[in-house]
Design a protein around this motif. Structure first.
Motif, PDB file in Angstrom:
ATOM      1  N   SER A 179       0.822  -1.212   0.000  1.00  0.00           N
ATOM      2  CA  SER A 179       0.000   0.000   0.000  1.00  0.00           C
ATOM      3  C   SER A 179       0.856   1.263   0.000  1.00  0.00           C
ATOM      4  O   SER A 179       0.383   2.338  -0.382  1.00  0.00           O
ATOM      5  N   ASN A 180       2.133   1.157   0.377  1.00  0.00           N
ATOM      6  CA  ASN A 180       3.032   2.309   0.375  1.00  0.00           C
ATOM      7  C   ASN A 180       3.325   2.816  -1.036  1.00  0.00           C
ATOM      8  O   ASN A 180       3.700   3.977  -1.216  1.00  0.00           O
ATOM      9  N   PHE A 181       3.179   1.924  -2.035  1.00  0.00           N
ATOM     10  CA  PHE A 181       3.425   2.346  -3.419  1.00  0.00           C
ATOM     11  C   PHE A 181       2.265   1.927  -4.328  1.00  0.00           C
ATOM     12  O   PHE A 181       2.433   1.724  -5.527  1.00  0.00           O
ATOM     13  N   SER A 182       1.073   1.809  -3.723  1.00  0.00           N
ATOM     14  CA  SER A 182      -0.156   1.480  -4.461  1.00  0.00           C
ATOM     15  C   SER A 182      -0.018   0.176  -5.236  1.00  0.00           C
ATOM     16  O   SER A 182      -0.529   0.032  -6.350  1.00  0.00           O
ATOM     17  N   GLY A 183       0.668  -0.799  -4.634  1.00  0.00           N
ATOM     18  CA  GLY A 183       0.843  -2.095  -5.269  1.00  0.00           C
ATOM     19  C   GLY A 183      -0.402  -2.958  -5.135  1.00  0.00           C
ATOM     20  O   GLY A 183      -1.073  -2.958  -4.097  1.00  0.00           O
ATOM     21  N   LEU A 184      -0.715  -3.687  -6.189  1.00  0.00           N
ATOM     22  CA  LEU A 184      -1.890  -4.561  -6.204  1.00  0.00           C
ATOM     23  C   LEU A 184      -1.473  -5.975  -5.795  1.00  0.00           C
ATOM     24  O   LEU A 184      -0.672  -6.617  -6.483  1.00  0.00           O
ATOM     25  N   VAL A 185      -1.997  -6.448  -4.674  1.00  0.00           N
ATOM     26  CA  VAL A 185      -1.698  -7.786  -4.167  1.00  0.00           C
ATOM     27  C   VAL A 185      -2.806  -8.740  -4.608  1.00  0.00           C
ATOM     28  O   VAL A 185      -3.992  -8.461  -4.424  1.00  0.00           O
ATOM     29  N   CYS A 186      -2.417  -9.860  -5.203  1.00  0.00           N
ATOM     30  CA  CYS A 186      -3.372 -10.883  -5.632  1.00  0.00           C
ATOM     31  C   CYS A 186      -3.264 -12.091  -4.704  1.00  0.00           C
ATOM     32  O   CYS A 186      -2.153 -12.515  -4.365  1.00  0.00           O
ATOM     33  N   SER A 187      -4.392 -12.634  -4.312  1.00  0.00           N
ATOM     34  CA  SER A 187      -4.405 -13.780  -3.408  1.00  0.00           C
ATOM     35  C   SER A 187      -5.307 -14.865  -3.962  1.00  0.00           C
ATOM     36  O   SER A 187      -6.525 -14.678  -4.097  1.00  0.00           O
ATOM     37  N   PHE A 188      -4.717 -16.003  -4.304  1.00  0.00           N
ATOM     38  CA  PHE A 188      -5.498 -17.107  -4.861  1.00  0.00           C
ATOM     39  C   PHE A 188      -6.415 -17.685  -3.791  1.00  0.00           C
ATOM     40  O   PHE A 188      -5.964 -18.015  -2.690  1.00  0.00           O
ATOM     41  N   PRO A 189      -7.708 -17.818  -4.084  1.00  0.00           N
ATOM     42  CA  PRO A 189      -8.687 -18.188  -3.055  1.00  0.00           C
ATOM     43  C   PRO A 189      -8.763 -19.694  -2.810  1.00  0.00           C
ATOM     44  O   PRO A 189      -9.649 -20.382  -3.319  1.00  0.00           O
ATOM     45  N   LEU A 190      -7.845 -20.204  -2.002  1.00  0.00           N
ATOM     46  CA  LEU A 190      -7.839 -21.642  -1.705  1.00  0.00           C
ATOM     47  C   LEU A 190      -7.183 -21.881  -0.359  1.00  0.00           C
ATOM     48  O   LEU A 190      -6.028 -21.513  -0.148  1.00  0.00           O
ATOM     49  N   ASP A 191      -7.919 -22.499   0.543  1.00  0.00           N
ATOM     50  CA  ASP A 191      -7.360 -22.963   1.807  1.00  0.00           C
ATOM     51  C   ASP A 191      -6.904 -24.406   1.585  1.00  0.00           C
ATOM     52  O   ASP A 191      -7.715 -25.325   1.495  1.00  0.00           O
ATOM     53  N   GLN A 192      -5.589 -24.587   1.497  1.00  0.00           N
ATOM     54  CA  GLN A 192      -5.060 -25.900   1.128  1.00  0.00           C
ATOM     55  C   GLN A 192      -5.258 -26.942   2.224  1.00  0.00           C
ATOM     56  O   GLN A 192      -5.287 -28.140   1.940  1.00  0.00           O
TER      57      GLN A 192
END
Length: 418
Positions: free
Chosen positions: A171-184
């Motif tokens: 968030s300090n450099f407006s970075g987009l974080v992607c998180s794959f939706p899976l609880d392994q």
């Protein structure tokens, strides 16, 4: 490049020429005139196709190639050509190469391989080093080199504290974080949706709960950190509801759905065709209905082909042992138009651009032309001859599709199917 496009129906709500049939004159990549029966001012190339439609160029937020390391699956050059023939003027490239794209040098490499191409390649860097979920990768350095987002492709970050730190740091450099939706820990070794079909087929199930728990966790973390989150390829009705609630809270979250998850249910696995082995798995008709509704009301921000070339040796195996993934660029539009109208298809194929840093450019006089050329009414059976990818693991092979792409005009370059 100078081009005259003849008798094209413009599908672009941001353009004053929306839903009208016009000639479009492009000189040096810029639209200089739009009108009826324009004369060719010089020896310009003229483009005429049956039932020609044009729209703003399409965008795909999750595309895998192979280079570096898996060039036998796909190269960047051929992959971008395939994207162009499929109507995409920009694609976000996943980091699942060998080595994993997790440094600024890796970002620079893939950008150099895509230089001067009609299709704009937007590289995503891995969220964690080597995508192993242990330590954050060099996020700021990769952002500085041109990375548009950070994503461990198809790998969830099981450590919630690491995801929290990633959201806070980016968030300090407006970075987009992607998180794959899976609880392994929930999905374990499940290879298809846990439902009646998995019981009938005797295959281990991956329950909807595995996705929904992860989505719920990540949304709680997002609310705490105030970061910027993208959840790729959701597949369940409950995931749609969770994200809708989060957006009502004004959280900075976006999500996508894979086109094949809009078209097939888990019943499609009845003959154990491994091209239907995808992650997330094909779900139920109830889930499909909720996903389509989510697209229509804007809860789901974008669609993706989730294009993933896989060697034949990794697909021609028992279902349990086969690799996940399907190619999807070539079939994306024709498949999507079997469940959505033409205008809605164009909308969902274009509205994800700004999330990944690409500003939409309306089809208007004085603007650079970035456009897809297509015929929305052509119906056909998708076959191997329609595949431009080096890999042939196509979930839509043999399916009835509606709509063909003629090509694109982008970056002052014209790419058309022969």
């Amino acid at each position: 490049m100078n081009v005259l496009i003849k008798s094209a129906t413009i599908i672009d709500p941001e353009s004053e020429f929306h839903n009208t049939t016009q000639d479009v004159l492009i000189e040096k990549g810029v639209v200089t005139r739009i009108g009826n029966y324009l004369k060719n001012p010089g020896n310009y190339k003229e483009i005429q196709f049956n039932n020609l439609h044009i729209s703003q160029g399409w965008f795909d937020s999750s595309v895998s190639f192979g280079e570096p390391g898996y060039e036998e699956r796909e190269t960047i050059t051929n992959g971008l050509h395939t994207a162009a023939l499929s109507g995409f003027t920009a694609i976000a490239l996943n980091a699942d190469t060998n080595p994993i794209i997790d440094t600024n040098a890796d970002i620079a490499f893939v950008l150099s391989k895509s230089k001067d191409n009609a299709v704009t390649l937007l590289p995503m860097g891995a969220l964690t080093s080597n995508s192993n979920g242990t330590h954050l990768a060099e996020l700021f350095d990769m952002k500085s080199a041109g990375a548009v987002a950070f994503y461990d492709y198809k790998k969830s970050v099981s450590n919630p504290n690491l995801m929290k730190i990633a959201l806070q740091y980016a968030s300090n450099f407006s970075g987009l974080v992607c998180s794959f939706p899976l609880d392994q820990d929930i999905s374990r070794n499940g290879v298809m949706n846990e439902h009646v079909a998995s019981t009938k087929l005797g295959l281990k199930g991956n329950p909807a709960l595995a996705e929904e728990l992860q989505v719920s966790r990540d949304l709680f973390l997002l609310e705490y950190t105030g970061g910027k989150l993208h959840i790729p390829t959701i597949s369940t009705a409950r995931s749609v509801a969770l994200i809708k609630e989060a957006k009502a809270k004004k959280l900075d979250v976006s999500c996508s759905v894979a086109i094949h998850n809009l078209c097939f249910t888990d019943d499609a696995l009845s003959d154990f065709n491994t091209n239907f082995k995808v992650q997330p798995p094909l779900r139920t008709q109830k889930d499909i209905g909720a996903l389509i509704d989510g697209l229509k009301d804007g809860t789901i921000d974008m669609v993706t082909s989730d294009h993933s070339p896989i060697d034949i040796e990794e697909k021609k195996l028992e279902f349990d042992r086969a690799n996940y993934g399907t190619i999807g660029l070539e079939s994306a539009y024709g498949a999507l138009q079997t469940v959505l109208s033409t205008e809605k298809c164009v909308e969902v194929l274009t509205r994800g651009k700004s999330r990944f840093g690409v500003q939409p450019v309306p089809i208007a006089i004085g603007n650079i032309l970035n456009a897809t050329l297509f015929n929305p009414d052509d119906t056909y059976v998708f076959e191997k001859g329609d595949i431009s990818s080096k890999s042939k693991n196509a979930i839509f092979e043999g399916a009835q599709l509606k709509g063909r792409v003629y090509g694109i005009f982008s970056n002052n370059k014209l790419v058309l199917k022969k």
